[in-house]
Write a protein that holds these residues in place. Structure first.
Motif, PDB file in Angstrom:
ATOM      1  N   GLU A   1       0.829  -1.210   0.000  1.00  0.00           N
ATOM      2  CA  GLU A   1       0.000   0.000   0.000  1.00  0.00           C
ATOM      3  C   GLU A   1       0.863   1.259   0.000  1.00  0.00           C
ATOM      4  OE1 GLU A   1      -3.981   1.632   2.244  1.00  0.00           O
ATOM      5  OE2 GLU A   1      -2.600   0.364   3.369  1.00  0.00           O
ATOM      6  N   PHE A   2       1.902   1.273   0.819  1.00  0.00           N
ATOM      7  CA  PHE A   2       2.768   2.451   0.924  1.00  0.00           C
ATOM      8  C   PHE A   2       3.472   2.736  -0.392  1.00  0.00           C
ATOM      9  CE2 PHE A   2       6.765   4.606   1.961  1.00  0.00           C
ATOM     10  CZ  PHE A   2       6.297   5.682   2.708  1.00  0.00           C
ATOM     11  N   HIS A   3       3.797   1.690  -1.141  1.00  0.00           N
ATOM     12  CA  HIS A   3       4.513   1.855  -2.406  1.00  0.00           C
ATOM     13  C   HIS A   3       3.581   1.858  -3.620  1.00  0.00           C
ATOM     14  CE1 HIS A   3       7.816   0.793   0.314  1.00  0.00           C
ATOM     15  NE2 HIS A   3       8.585   1.439  -0.537  1.00  0.00           N
ATOM     16  N   ASP A   4       2.295   1.979  -3.371  1.00  0.00           N
ATOM     17  CA  ASP A   4       1.294   2.112  -4.442  1.00  0.00           C
ATOM     18  C   ASP A   4       1.358   0.976  -5.450  1.00  0.00           C
ATOM     19  OD1 ASP A   4       0.244   4.556  -3.456  1.00  0.00           O
ATOM     20  OD2 ASP A   4       1.897   5.662  -4.369  1.00  0.00           O
ATOM     21  N   LEU A   5       1.603  -0.220  -4.980  1.00  0.00           N
ATOM     22  CA  LEU A   5       1.588  -1.372  -5.884  1.00  0.00           C
ATOM     23  C   LEU A   5       0.140  -1.671  -6.259  1.00  0.00           C
ATOM     24  CD1 LEU A   5       4.255  -3.645  -4.164  1.00  0.00           C
ATOM     25  CD2 LEU A   5       4.544  -2.179  -6.175  1.00  0.00           C
ATOM     26  N   PRO A   6      -0.139  -1.891  -7.532  1.00  0.00           N
ATOM     27  CA  PRO A   6      -1.527  -1.982  -7.986  1.00  0.00           C
ATOM     28  C   PRO A   6      -2.121  -3.389  -7.875  1.00  0.00           C
ATOM     29  CG  PRO A   6      -0.065  -2.132  -9.872  1.00  0.00           C
ATOM     30  CD  PRO A   6       0.816  -1.948  -8.656  1.00  0.00           C
ATOM     31  N   ASN A   7      -3.447  -3.444  -7.778  1.00  0.00           N
ATOM     32  CA  ASN A   7      -4.206  -4.677  -8.001  1.00  0.00           C
ATOM     33  C   ASN A   7      -3.592  -5.845  -7.226  1.00  0.00           C
ATOM     34  OD1 ASN A   7      -6.117  -6.427  -9.116  1.00  0.00           O
ATOM     35  ND2 ASN A   7      -4.953  -6.720 -11.009  1.00  0.00           N
ATOM     36  N   VAL A   8      -3.625  -5.779  -5.918  1.00  0.00           N
ATOM     37  CA  VAL A   8      -2.907  -6.732  -5.066  1.00  0.00           C
ATOM     38  C   VAL A   8      -3.708  -8.025  -4.882  1.00  0.00           C
ATOM     39  CG1 VAL A   8      -1.978  -7.130  -2.750  1.00  0.00           C
ATOM     40  CG2 VAL A   8      -1.681  -4.896  -3.859  1.00  0.00           C
ATOM     41  N   TRP A   9      -3.049  -9.141  -5.169  1.00  0.00           N
ATOM     42  CA  TRP A   9      -3.595 -10.474  -4.950  1.00  0.00           C
ATOM     43  C   TRP A   9      -2.685 -11.243  -4.013  1.00  0.00           C
ATOM     44  CZ3 TRP A   9      -7.652 -13.303  -7.614  1.00  0.00           C
ATOM     45  CH2 TRP A   9      -8.430 -12.494  -8.446  1.00  0.00           C
ATOM     46  N   LEU A  10      -3.270 -12.134  -3.217  1.00  0.00           N
ATOM     47  CA  LEU A  10      -2.506 -13.054  -2.397  1.00  0.00           C
ATOM     48  C   LEU A  10      -2.503 -14.429  -3.053  1.00  0.00           C
ATOM     49  CD1 LEU A  10      -3.797 -12.228   1.211  1.00  0.00           C
ATOM     50  CD2 LEU A  10      -1.815 -11.275   0.017  1.00  0.00           C
ATOM     51  N   VAL A  11      -1.339 -15.056  -3.044  1.00  0.00           N
ATOM     52  CA  VAL A  11      -1.223 -16.438  -3.516  1.00  0.00           C
ATOM     53  C   VAL A  11      -0.538 -17.238  -2.417  1.00  0.00           C
ATOM     54  CG1 VAL A  11      -0.237 -18.013  -5.209  1.00  0.00           C
ATOM     55  CG2 VAL A  11      -1.139 -15.803  -5.955  1.00  0.00           C
ATOM     56  N   GLY A  12      -1.286 -18.138  -1.792  1.00  0.00           N
ATOM     57  CA  GLY A  12      -0.733 -18.996  -0.763  1.00  0.00           C
ATOM     58  C   GLY A  12      -0.518 -20.397  -1.294  1.00  0.00           C
ATOM     59  N   TRP A  13       0.421 -21.101  -0.682  1.00  0.00           N
ATOM     60  CA  TRP A  13       0.697 -22.489  -1.046  1.00  0.00           C
ATOM     61  C   TRP A  13       0.726 -23.306   0.237  1.00  0.00           C
ATOM     62  CZ3 TRP A  13       5.877 -24.100  -3.902  1.00  0.00           C
ATOM     63  CH2 TRP A  13       5.859 -25.477  -4.150  1.00  0.00           C
ATOM     64  N   SER A  14      -0.109 -24.340   0.314  1.00  0.00           N
ATOM     65  CA  SER A  14      -0.159 -25.236   1.464  1.00  0.00           C
ATOM     66  C   SER A  14      -0.413 -24.428   2.750  1.00  0.00           C
ATOM     67  CB  SER A  14       1.118 -26.071   1.533  1.00  0.00           C
ATOM     68  OG  SER A  14       0.968 -27.159   2.428  1.00  0.00           O
ATOM     69  N   PHE A  15       0.499 -24.443   3.708  1.00  0.00           N
ATOM     70  CA  PHE A  15       0.323 -23.643   4.924  1.00  0.00           C
ATOM     71  C   PHE A  15      -0.012 -22.191   4.588  1.00  0.00           C
ATOM     72  CE2 PHE A  15       2.569 -20.803   8.000  1.00  0.00           C
ATOM     73  CZ  PHE A  15       1.727 -20.978   9.094  1.00  0.00           C
ATOM     74  N   GLY A  16       0.584 -21.672   3.524  1.00  0.00           N
ATOM     75  CA  GLY A  16       0.301 -20.298   3.118  1.00  0.00           C
ATOM     76  C   GLY A  16      -1.136 -20.067   2.722  1.00  0.00           C
ATOM     77  N   THR A  17      -1.855 -21.129   2.315  1.00  0.00           N
ATOM     78  CA  THR A  17      -3.283 -20.952   2.003  1.00  0.00           C
ATOM     79  C   THR A  17      -4.083 -20.737   3.271  1.00  0.00           C
ATOM     80  OG1 THR A  17      -3.868 -23.327   2.074  1.00  0.00           O
ATOM     81  CG2 THR A  17      -3.021 -22.464  -0.004  1.00  0.00           C
ATOM     82  N   ASP A  18      -3.718 -21.462   4.333  1.00  0.00           N
ATOM     83  CA  ASP A  18      -4.407 -21.245   5.609  1.00  0.00           C
ATOM     84  C   ASP A  18      -4.156 -19.836   6.136  1.00  0.00           C
ATOM     85  OD1 ASP A  18      -5.852 -23.662   6.298  1.00  0.00           O
ATOM     86  OD2 ASP A  18      -3.914 -24.654   6.465  1.00  0.00           O
ATOM     87  N   VAL A  19      -2.915 -19.374   6.031  1.00  0.00           N
ATOM     88  CA  VAL A  19      -2.591 -18.012   6.464  1.00  0.00           C
ATOM     89  C   VAL A  19      -3.387 -16.997   5.636  1.00  0.00           C
ATOM     90  CG1 VAL A  19      -0.757 -16.309   6.744  1.00  0.00           C
ATOM     91  CG2 VAL A  19      -0.317 -18.701   7.297  1.00  0.00           C
ATOM     92  N   THR A  20      -3.514 -17.267   4.351  1.00  0.00           N
ATOM     93  CA  THR A  20      -4.303 -16.387   3.477  1.00  0.00           C
ATOM     94  C   THR A  20      -5.755 -16.321   3.929  1.00  0.00           C
ATOM     95  OG1 THR A  20      -2.872 -16.807   1.560  1.00  0.00           O
ATOM     96  CG2 THR A  20      -5.117 -16.068   1.111  1.00  0.00           C
ATOM     97  N   LEU A  21      -6.349 -17.474   4.166  1.00  0.00           N
ATOM     98  CA  LEU A  21      -7.754 -17.504   4.580  1.00  0.00           C
ATOM     99  C   LEU A  21      -7.957 -16.863   5.950  1.00  0.00           C
ATOM    100  CD1 LEU A  21      -8.651 -21.125   3.427  1.00  0.00           C
ATOM    101  CD2 LEU A  21      -9.480 -18.990   2.411  1.00  0.00           C
ATOM    102  N   MET A  22      -6.999 -17.056   6.846  1.00  0.00           N
ATOM    103  CA  MET A  22      -7.138 -16.551   8.212  1.00  0.00           C
ATOM    104  C   MET A  22      -6.888 -15.052   8.323  1.00  0.00           C
ATOM    105  SD  MET A  22      -5.085 -19.736   9.950  1.00  0.00           S
ATOM    106  CE  MET A  22      -4.970 -19.071  11.609  1.00  0.00           C
ATOM    107  N   HIS A  23      -5.919 -14.552   7.551  1.00  0.00           N
ATOM    108  CA  HIS A  23      -5.444 -13.184   7.784  1.00  0.00           C
ATOM    109  C   HIS A  23      -5.394 -12.306   6.534  1.00  0.00           C
ATOM    110  CE1 HIS A  23      -4.426 -14.879  11.615  1.00  0.00           C
ATOM    111  NE2 HIS A  23      -3.427 -15.601  11.139  1.00  0.00           N
ATOM    112  N   GLY A  24      -5.828 -12.809   5.398  1.00  0.00           N
ATOM    113  CA  GLY A  24      -5.643 -12.075   4.154  1.00  0.00           C
ATOM    114  C   GLY A  24      -6.823 -11.252   3.678  1.00  0.00           C
TER     115      GLY A  24
END
Length: 270
Positions: free
Chosen positions: A114-137
């Motif tokens: 957000e601070f660096h004005d990066l556009p159109n932000v998506w999260l991509v999680g893999w395995s454990f990272g998918t749970d983190v995405t669902l919980m905190h993303g």
């Protein structure tokens, strides 16, 4: 005639090593890769697999994404080692927290974007990272999320309910031969999220060995739908080769379910 893009091929990009700072006082090792000669059309923040089993920002799909997507798709790639996670790029401060304290890690990455004005932000999680995405993303900045090999181990029904209520795009890319959650069960468990798209990958396995190109095509088709897929498999321009031997040795140990050495053990030769 272009050169074939191989597993360790590195295409041109503006790359910057970073330290992300969390609200609870930790510094996280990170890297931002931007298109070399244009503004990005979208931004992907990658959340890696379980660090206690070898997951890191350099896990092979994420590493290949950072090597290729800025040039092939005009996409910015932000990846980081979550708290306590080691890779050749360095070790993030803190300790693994079973998906709880990792909420601060996700917030730090989003704050940076957000601070660096990066556009159109998506999260991509893999395995454990998918749970983190669902919980905190589920942040206002996040346009949608893609889940690679989701085990649905740490996340709970209330997290799926929150994504359902928000209505944000959510795609689960599920290997046919996954070790934890296969397509039929995935469709049943994600039925709580009306907008979810479950993509079954025939012959796919949890680690996506040999199928990184398919995964990257699926990701780009959603975060940057104006970019044609499949992505090119050849590159007509400057291209270097990364030394991935250390990553491969690290991952091989993890995939064989043997202790994964941290930097101290590696320095000691154990």
């Amino acid at each position: 005639m272009g050169q074939k893009i191989r597993a360790n091929s590195v295409l041109p990009a503006r790359r910057e090593e970073l330290t992300l700072h969390t609200a609870d006082g930790l510094g996280l090792v990170a890297e931002l890769a931007l298109p070399e000669d244009r503004d990005p059309v979208a931004t992907i923040i990658f959340l890696h697999p379980l660090p206690t089993h070898g997951g890191m920002m350099d896990s092979h799909v994420f590493r290949k994404a950072a090597f290729r997507l800025p040039a092939l798709a005009g996409v910015a790639v932000l990846r980081y080692n979550s708290r306590g996670t080691w890779s050749e790029q360095g070790t993030s401060e803190g300790a693994f927290d079973n998906g709880v304290g990792e909420r601060f890690d996700v917030a730090a990455a989003l704050e940076f974007a957000e601070f660096h004005d990066l556009p159109n932000v998506w999260l991509v999680g893999w395995s454990f990272g998918t749970d983190v995405t669902l919980m905190h993303g589920l942040d206002p900045l996040v346009q949608g999320a893609i889940l690679l090999s989701p085990p649905l181990r740490y996340s709970q029904p209330e997290h799926l309910a929150a994504w359902a209520e928000a209505g944000r795009p959510l795609t689960a890319i599920v290997p046919e031969l996954d070790d934890y959650l296969r397509p039929v069960e995935a469709r049943e468990r994600f039925a709580a999220v009306p907008q979810v798209e479950v993509v079954a990958v025939e012959g796919g396995k949890h680690l996506w060995v040999g199928q990184a190109e398919r995964v990257l095509d699926e990701i780009v088709a959603r975060v940057a739908p104006e970019v044609a897929v499949p992505l090119p498999r050849e590159w007509d321009g400057a291209m270097t080769a990364a030394d991935t031997s250390a990553y491969n040795a690290h991952n091989l140990a993890a995939y064989q379910d043997v202790p994964v050495p941290g930097p101290a053990q590696r320095d000691a030769g154990s």
